[in-house]
Design an enzyme around this catalytic site. Structure first.
Site, PDB file in Angstrom:
ATOM      1  N   PRO A  10      34.968  46.490  42.905  1.00 35.10           N
ATOM      2  CA  PRO A  10      34.894  47.199  41.628  1.00 35.10           C
ATOM      3  C   PRO A  10      35.200  46.335  40.404  1.00 35.10           C
ATOM      4  O   PRO A  10      36.138  45.531  40.433  1.00 35.10           O
ATOM      5  CB  PRO A  10      35.975  48.282  41.752  1.00 35.10           C
ATOM      6  N   ASN A  11      34.393  46.536  39.388  1.00 31.47           N
ATOM      7  CA  ASN A  11      34.566  45.946  38.050  1.00 31.47           C
ATOM      8  C   ASN A  11      34.240  44.460  37.961  1.00 31.47           C
ATOM      9  O   ASN A  11      34.257  43.883  36.876  1.00 31.47           O
ATOM     10  CB  ASN A  11      35.989  46.206  37.509  1.00 31.47           C
ATOM     11  N   ARG A  18      34.750  41.373  30.609  1.00 30.99           N
ATOM     12  CA  ARG A  18      35.963  42.097  31.015  1.00 30.99           C
ATOM     13  C   ARG A  18      37.200  41.204  30.850  1.00 30.99           C
ATOM     14  O   ARG A  18      37.306  40.170  31.529  1.00 30.99           O
ATOM     15  CB  ARG A  18      35.821  42.476  32.498  1.00 30.99           C
ATOM     16  N   TYR A  23      40.148  36.789  32.991  1.00 27.25           N
ATOM     17  CA  TYR A  23      39.141  36.520  34.020  1.00 27.25           C
ATOM     18  C   TYR A  23      38.079  35.498  33.617  1.00 27.25           C
ATOM     19  O   TYR A  23      37.231  35.142  34.426  1.00 27.25           O
ATOM     20  CB  TYR A  23      38.446  37.835  34.412  1.00 27.25           C
ATOM     21  N   ASN A  74      36.167  39.193  47.209  1.00 31.76           N
ATOM     22  CA  ASN A  74      37.092  39.593  46.158  1.00 31.76           C
ATOM     23  C   ASN A  74      36.934  41.110  46.052  1.00 31.76           C
ATOM     24  O   ASN A  74      35.949  41.592  45.470  1.00 31.76           O
ATOM     25  CB  ASN A  74      36.771  38.917  44.823  1.00 31.76           C
ATOM     26  N   ALA A  77      40.448  45.701  42.705  1.00 32.14           N
ATOM     27  CA  ALA A  77      41.610  46.577  42.864  1.00 32.14           C
ATOM     28  C   ALA A  77      41.716  47.158  44.278  1.00 32.14           C
ATOM     29  O   ALA A  77      42.817  47.472  44.746  1.00 32.14           O
ATOM     30  CB  ALA A  77      41.543  47.709  41.838  1.00 32.14           C
ATOM     31  N   GLU A  98      39.759  35.386  51.355  1.00 33.62           N
ATOM     32  CA  GLU A  98      40.042  36.281  50.228  1.00 33.62           C
ATOM     33  C   GLU A  98      40.045  35.482  48.919  1.00 33.62           C
ATOM     34  O   GLU A  98      40.571  34.366  48.874  1.00 33.62           O
ATOM     35  CB  GLU A  98      41.422  36.919  50.438  1.00 33.62           C
ATOM     36  N   HIS A 100      40.722  35.757  44.578  1.00 31.32           N
ATOM     37  CA  HIS A 100      41.034  36.441  43.321  1.00 31.32           C
ATOM     38  C   HIS A 100      40.933  35.421  42.199  1.00 31.32           C
ATOM     39  O   HIS A 100      41.395  34.278  42.356  1.00 31.32           O
ATOM     40  CB  HIS A 100      42.445  37.039  43.333  1.00 31.32           C
ATOM     41  N   ARG A 107      51.328  38.999  38.334  1.00 26.39           N
ATOM     42  CA  ARG A 107      50.922  40.165  37.539  1.00 26.39           C
ATOM     43  C   ARG A 107      51.761  41.386  37.925  1.00 26.39           C
ATOM     44  O   ARG A 107      52.844  41.253  38.469  1.00 26.39           O
ATOM     45  CB  ARG A 107      49.418  40.374  37.724  1.00 26.39           C
TER      46      ARG A 107
HETATM   47  C1  DQA Z   1      41.192  40.614  40.902  1.00 22.11           C
HETATM   48  C2  DQA Z   1      42.652  41.077  40.818  1.00 22.11           C
HETATM   49  C3  DQA Z   1      42.765  42.577  41.025  1.00 22.11           C
HETATM   50  O1  DQA Z   1      44.123  42.979  40.921  1.00 22.11           O
HETATM   51  C4  DQA Z   1      41.951  43.308  39.965  1.00 22.11           C
HETATM   52  O2  DQA Z   1      42.019  44.688  40.202  1.00 22.11           O
HETATM   53  C5  DQA Z   1      40.554  42.829  39.887  1.00 22.11           C
HETATM   54  C6  DQA Z   1      40.326  41.378  39.922  1.00 22.11           C
HETATM   55  C7  DQA Z   1      41.037  39.125  40.591  1.00 22.11           C
HETATM   56  O3  DQA Z   1      40.001  38.578  40.930  1.00 22.11           O
HETATM   57  O4  DQA Z   1      41.934  38.517  39.987  1.00 22.11           O
HETATM   58  O5  DQA Z   1      39.617  43.590  39.737  1.00 22.11           O
HETATM   59  O6  DQA Z   1      40.731  40.837  42.222  1.00 22.11           O
END
Ligand code: DQA
Length: 148
Positions: A10-11, A18, A23, A74, A77, A98, A100, A107
């Site tokens: 998501p996102n 964003r 990011y 990735n 959330a 994994e 991020h 955070r």
């Molecule tokens: C994320 C970190 C997550 O906590 C966040 O919800 C994201 C991006 C990152 O790539 O840093 O959507 O996965």
């Protein structure tokens, strides 16, 4: 040819606009393009998938069985609370890396737990867009070691 599935949750489709201070300004498409260049150089196939929907992500992970040699993910959330994604990653029994962009441990507390980590060979976080390229380098190494 070995194939790596690169999954974003998501996102992450909003990368570029964003929270750029957190990011970065690179879009997901641009990150994928850089990964593709590196994959070509290393004789690997990549497939990319992004969804904002947990079930679609579970479906995509399940589809990797017999179709991919490793997964880079990735989960956004969902990393912090999706038991179904965790279970799907265990079910397919493929090496998982994994990713991020941000350092989730610097955070908010709710980001300090990742349900993906327990399914993964390892993880890379905190290097912005380079987290993806480092993850790809790790996957290439992993698949190469597998062949020996
Ligand atoms: C994320 C970190 C997550 O906590 C966040 O919800 C994201 C991006 C990152 O790539 O840093 O959507 O996965």
């Amino acid at each position: 040819m070995k194939k790596i599935m690169v999954i974003n949750g998501p996102n992450l489709n909003m990368l570029g606009t964003r929270e750029p201070g957190l990011y970065g300004r690179e879009t997901l498409g641009e990150i994928e393009e850089r990964m593709r260049e590196s994959a070509v150089e290393n004789g690997l196939a990549l497939e990319f998938f992004q969804s904002n929907h947990e079930g679609e992500l579970v479906d995509k992970v399940q589809s990797c069985q017999g179709r991919a040699d490793a997964i880079i993910i990735n989960a956004g959330a969902l990393s912090h609370y999706s038991i179904s994604l965790h279970d799907a990653l265990l079910a397919v029994d493929l090496p998982v890396i994994e990713v991020h962009l941000s350092n989730i441990y610097r955070r908010e507390d709710f980001r300090h737990q990742s349900l993906i980590s327990a399914t993964a060979v390892g993880g890379i976080f905190g290097f912005g867009k380079d987290s993806y390229l480092l993850a790809l380098a790790a996957a290439i190494r992993l698949l190469h070691d597998d062949e020996e």
